[in-house]
Motif scaffolding. Structure first.
Motif, mmCIF file in Angstrom:
data_model
loop_
_atom_site.group_PDB
_atom_site.id
_atom_site.type_symbol
_atom_site.label_atom_id
_atom_site.label_comp_id
_atom_site.label_asym_id
_atom_site.label_seq_id
_atom_site.Cartn_x
_atom_site.Cartn_y
_atom_site.Cartn_z
ATOM 1 N N GLN A 337 0.822 -1.201 0.000
ATOM 2 C CA GLN A 337 0.000 0.000 0.000
ATOM 3 C C GLN A 337 0.865 1.264 0.000
ATOM 4 N N ARG A 338 1.901 1.277 0.874
ATOM 5 C CA ARG A 338 2.771 2.465 0.989
ATOM 6 C C ARG A 338 3.558 2.661 -0.300
ATOM 7 N N GLU A 339 3.974 1.565 -0.872
ATOM 8 C CA GLU A 339 4.744 1.609 -2.128
ATOM 9 C C GLU A 339 3.865 2.201 -3.250
ATOM 10 N N ILE A 340 2.598 1.762 -3.282
ATOM 11 C CA ILE A 340 1.668 2.250 -4.309
ATOM 12 C C ILE A 340 1.394 3.752 -4.104
ATOM 13 N N GLU A 341 1.250 4.128 -2.793
ATOM 14 C CA GLU A 341 1.011 5.549 -2.505
ATOM 15 C C GLU A 341 2.190 6.405 -2.960
ATOM 16 N N THR A 342 3.388 5.898 -2.730
ATOM 17 C CA THR A 342 4.607 6.608 -3.167
ATOM 18 C C THR A 342 4.597 6.782 -4.682
ATOM 19 N N ILE A 343 4.258 5.731 -5.393
ATOM 20 C CA ILE A 343 4.213 5.799 -6.865
ATOM 21 C C ILE A 343 3.176 6.848 -7.293
ATOM 22 N N PHE A 344 2.023 6.826 -6.558
ATOM 23 C CA PHE A 344 0.948 7.765 -6.862
ATOM 24 C C PHE A 344 1.410 9.204 -6.658
ATOM 25 N N LYS A 345 2.155 9.404 -5.489
ATOM 26 C CA LYS A 345 2.635 10.748 -5.181
ATOM 27 C C LYS A 345 3.698 11.195 -6.175
ATOM 28 N N GLN A 349 -0.388 7.781 -12.685
ATOM 29 C CA GLN A 349 -1.840 7.641 -12.635
ATOM 30 C C GLN A 349 -2.201 6.271 -12.057
ATOM 31 N N ARG A 350 -3.492 6.094 -11.690
ATOM 32 C CA ARG A 350 -3.956 4.801 -11.177
ATOM 33 C C ARG A 350 -3.839 3.731 -12.262
ATOM 34 N N ALA A 351 -4.013 4.197 -13.497
ATOM 35 C CA ALA A 351 -3.928 3.235 -14.612
ATOM 36 C C ALA A 351 -2.519 2.664 -14.719
ATOM 37 N N THR A 352 -1.523 3.521 -14.439
ATOM 38 C CA THR A 352 -0.133 3.057 -14.505
ATOM 39 C C THR A 352 0.118 1.998 -13.440
ATOM 40 N N ILE A 353 -0.463 2.257 -12.260
ATOM 41 C CA ILE A 353 -0.317 1.276 -11.167
ATOM 42 C C ILE A 353 -0.971 -0.044 -11.570
ATOM 43 N N ALA A 354 -2.166 0.078 -12.198
ATOM 44 C CA ALA A 354 -2.859 -1.146 -12.662
ATOM 45 C C ALA A 354 -2.012 -1.871 -13.694
ATOM 46 N N HIS A 355 -1.353 -1.089 -14.593
ATOM 47 C CA HIS A 355 -0.450 -1.674 -15.606
ATOM 48 C C HIS A 355 0.659 -2.469 -14.953
#
Lengths: 393, 297
Positions: A337-345, A349-355
């Motif tokens: 979760q923290r790693e994803i939040e860092t990527i988001f910050k 985009q959310r789509a990139t995370i989904a990718h």
């Protein structure tokens, strides 16, 4: 997408144990049913191949399955017997060649198969050592029987008594090993082949002994008349057929009345087969003519119903595994979760995370798929040998 | 370029044709159990079969025993011609492929002559049994010989259908020669019906039946001097069967012939033709037999 794949690859590389566990789960759950399918298909093919290569079998009325198990696989159960004349009748029709089989006796737990030389040609049995049967009292061993019994041409093998408690019964016959067959991965590998006449001698229908009419030994004579000599029970019968005593071996009664367990009929063409089957159906004789492929095919269908149960079990286990994998990914997301939040910050985009997550799943599935195909190719390549190993025991 | 391709195709086609034809042109490997069958098969098949009869010339094919190697040779043959009627005792103890066996006398197996009078024996619970046999020199009835020749031709045709006309033509020629001998023997039988004859060996049963010969047999060997018991047996037979001729399978010993002459019995040879003759062929032997038999007239 290539960036996502790169990041996913790095992530997988960093968490290699978690990735390997996931791959193993996916591979196993995929490979298991497919491997089972390959092996079962091969088993069915091999079992049916022997039946399919045997056009027609004639035997006594009764269980067709017992007849098949005895004729094709030399099983222990002896079907009702028929006469040798049934084999000759098939020859006389001119519609088919006939190969009589007498599978009743055993030698050290291996089936003694009394037949004619035509059987060897029919099954395409070649010799690894020695030569074919030539005279009474000889036997030819299947490859596996020879290996386990540690016998080679020139050695001898004694037939087992039909009944241990029948002390006055038939003498065991010491047979000379004439040859050893090449391995065929079939029931032939475990058989001890003898001439039909030798099988009848084992049964006691034929035997050899000294000439009671001419020999001077009166102790074996119970009664002597002008045209008949009755010997008593002390007359010793030969238990081995040698060059010296082979001429003394003789049979009681007419050979056409001697027993056999089945006849393999080899029709000259499809029309001959149909006519031959028709004759047996029309006649009121107690013998039956069966198509082994149909009988064994029906048996296989029954046996392989168990495959449906296995399939159901695998489906349930598969579903459970898929759910477990989904859970692993869900937990993984929570842990990350923290790693994803860092990527988001960082501006993704959310789509990139989904990718990124999709790329990870694709890579794991792809690796599992490759592994799966590799294992299946190996299983498929060795499936014939694997099945033979399981069945020729 | 096109010419070369055509040439290559032609060569390939002719090679393929030759290989197909070659399989059918290969002479058949035929093994037999006596010289009579060898002669019949050789006459009918000509160069289309190698007819082997491996028994030594001086042996009696009925009681000859082949070695294991010879039995293996029989097993490898395309066709094994049997005489039937219990001929070649070694067959009882040998393993041969049923699919290759041809009993040439099967057509008249219901007319085999049973030989009785031998001792029987019994032991154990199976009851008594007898070792009486069957007369086996079937071809000495030349009508039966024709049936045997036909059986051989039929089998050869089944193996080489393409040579049917050739085989049937050869069979026809052989049949004519056999019929001619049959007619001559019928004439001899008709001229002296019921004339008592002796045979040195019980091998002329079919000859006697077909041509109406009144024949009694002893069991003498041409080259062995009969024992006193055998002479006494003969004298006993002559009381009721006043024969003036004894038929031999081959020339008897001079002493035997002379002693027979003292009993008023002349000797003549009727060679059954079971083994390869010193000179000539089977038909020559049979023609000589007929000439010899004419002496009784």
């Amino acid at each position: 997408m290539s960036d996502s794949l790169y990041l996913a690859w790095r992530y997988i590389g960093f968490n290699r144990w978690k990735t390997l566990t996931l791959m193993a789960c996916i591979t196993l759950i995929t490979v298991l049913p497919l491997t089972l399918q390959v092996l079962l298909s091969e088993t069915e093919r091999q079992m049916l191949a022997r039946a399919a290569s045997t056009p027609l079998v004639v035997g006594a009325g009764g269980s067709a399955l017992d007849l098949m198990m005895s004729t094709l696989y030399f099983g222990r159960d002896v079907p009702e017997l028929i006469d040798m004349s049934d084999s000759e009748e098939i020859w006389k029709t001119g519609l088919a060649d006939a190969i009589p089989l007498y599978v009743r006796f055993r030698a050290r737990d291996y089936p003694i198969v009394g037949t004619t030389l035509d059987y060897f040609d029919f099954r395409g049995l070649g010799f690894a050592a020695g030569r074919p049967l030539a005279v009474l009292g000889e036997c030819v061993l299947g490859a596996e029987a020879a290996r386990r019994l540690e016998l080679k041409p020139g050695d001898s093998l004694v037939s087992s008594p039909d009944n241990l408690f029948d002390l006055a019964g038939v003498y065991p016959l010491k047979m000379s090993v004439a040859g050893v067959l090449k391995r065929t991965y079939s029931a032939d590998d475990l058989a001890v082949f003898v001439d039909l006449k030798t099988a009848w001698i084992i049964e006691g229908l034929g035997h050899g002994h000294g000439d009671v009419a001419r020999d001077g030994d009166t102790s074996v004579v119970l009664e002597r008349s002008e045209d008949n000599v009755v010997a008593n029970a002390s007359l010793v019968e030969y238990t081995e057929i040698t060059k010296a005593n082979i001429d003394s071996f003789h049979f009681h009664g007419e050979p056409e009345n001697y027993p056999i367990s089945a006849v393999i009929a080899l029709p000259h063409d499809a029309k001959s087969a149909a006519i031959l089957r028709g004759r047996f159906l029309e006649s009121l004789v107690t013998a039956q003519i069966v198509v082994p492929f149909e009988v064994i095919g029906a048996l296989m269908q029954n046996i392989f119903r168990i495959k449906n149960v296995l399939d159901a079990v695998i489906v349930v286990v598969g579903l459970a595994t898929v759910l477990a994998i989904a859970l692993v990914f869900a937990l993984s997301l929570r842990l990350r979760q923290r790693e994803i939040e860092t990527i988001f910050k960082l501006g993704c985009q959310r789509a990139t995370i989904a990718h990124l997550l999709a790329a990870e799943i694709i890579l794991i599935l792809f690796a599992s798929g490759v592994l799966c195909v590799g294992i299946l190719l190996i299983v498929d390549h060795y499936s014939a040998d694997l099945v033979r190993l399981i069945f020729v025991n | 370029m096109k010419q070369s391709i055509k040439l290559l195709v032609l060569i390939a086609l002719s090679t393929a044709l030759q290989s197909v034809r070659g399989a059918d042109d290969d002479p058949l490997e035929v093994y037999v159990v006596n010289y009579t069958l060898q002669y019949f098969a050789s006459r009918i098949a000509g160069g289309h079969a190698r007819v082997e009869f491996p028994a030594p010339r001086d042996s009696d094919p009925v009681f000859w025993k082949p070695s294991t190697a010879t039995i293996n040779d029989y097993q490898k043959a395309d066709l094994i011609l049997l005489n039937g009627a219990g001929y070649a005792k070694w067959l009882d103890g040998a393993t041969l492929p049923r699919a290759k066996l041809v009993n040439t006398s099967r057509a008249f197996s219901d007319r085999y002559i049973k030989i009785g009078g031998e001792a029987t024996h019994s032991h154990g619970p199976s009851g008594s049994h007898s070792h009486t046999g069957t007369a086996f020199t079937t071809w000495l009835d030349f009508q039966q010989a024709i049936l045997q020749a036909r059986a051989i031709a039929e089998e050869l045709v089944s193996k080489r259908a393409g040579l049917k006309d050739t085989f049937e033509h050869q069979l026809d020629l052989l049949e004519r020669e056999l019929l001619a001998i049959d007619s001559e023997l019928m004439e001899i039988g008709a001229k002296k019906p019921g004339i008592p004859l002796m045979a040195s060996h019980p091998v002329y049963q079919y000859l006697a039946r077909r041509y109406g010969l009144n024949l009694r047999s002893v069991q003498w060997e041409p080259r062995e001097a009969p024992t006193d018991e055998q002479w006494a047996e003969l004298v006993g037979i002559l009381d009721a069967h006043p024969a003036r001729w004894m038929i031999w399978e081959s020339e008897p010993a001079k002493e035997t012939e002379d002693r027979l002459a003292m009993l008023g019995i002349k000797s003549l040879v009727f060679n059954p033709g079971a083994n390869v003759p010193e000179s000539g062929d089977w038909l020559d032997v049979m023609r000589e037999n007929v000439d010899n038999l004419k002496q009784i007239l």
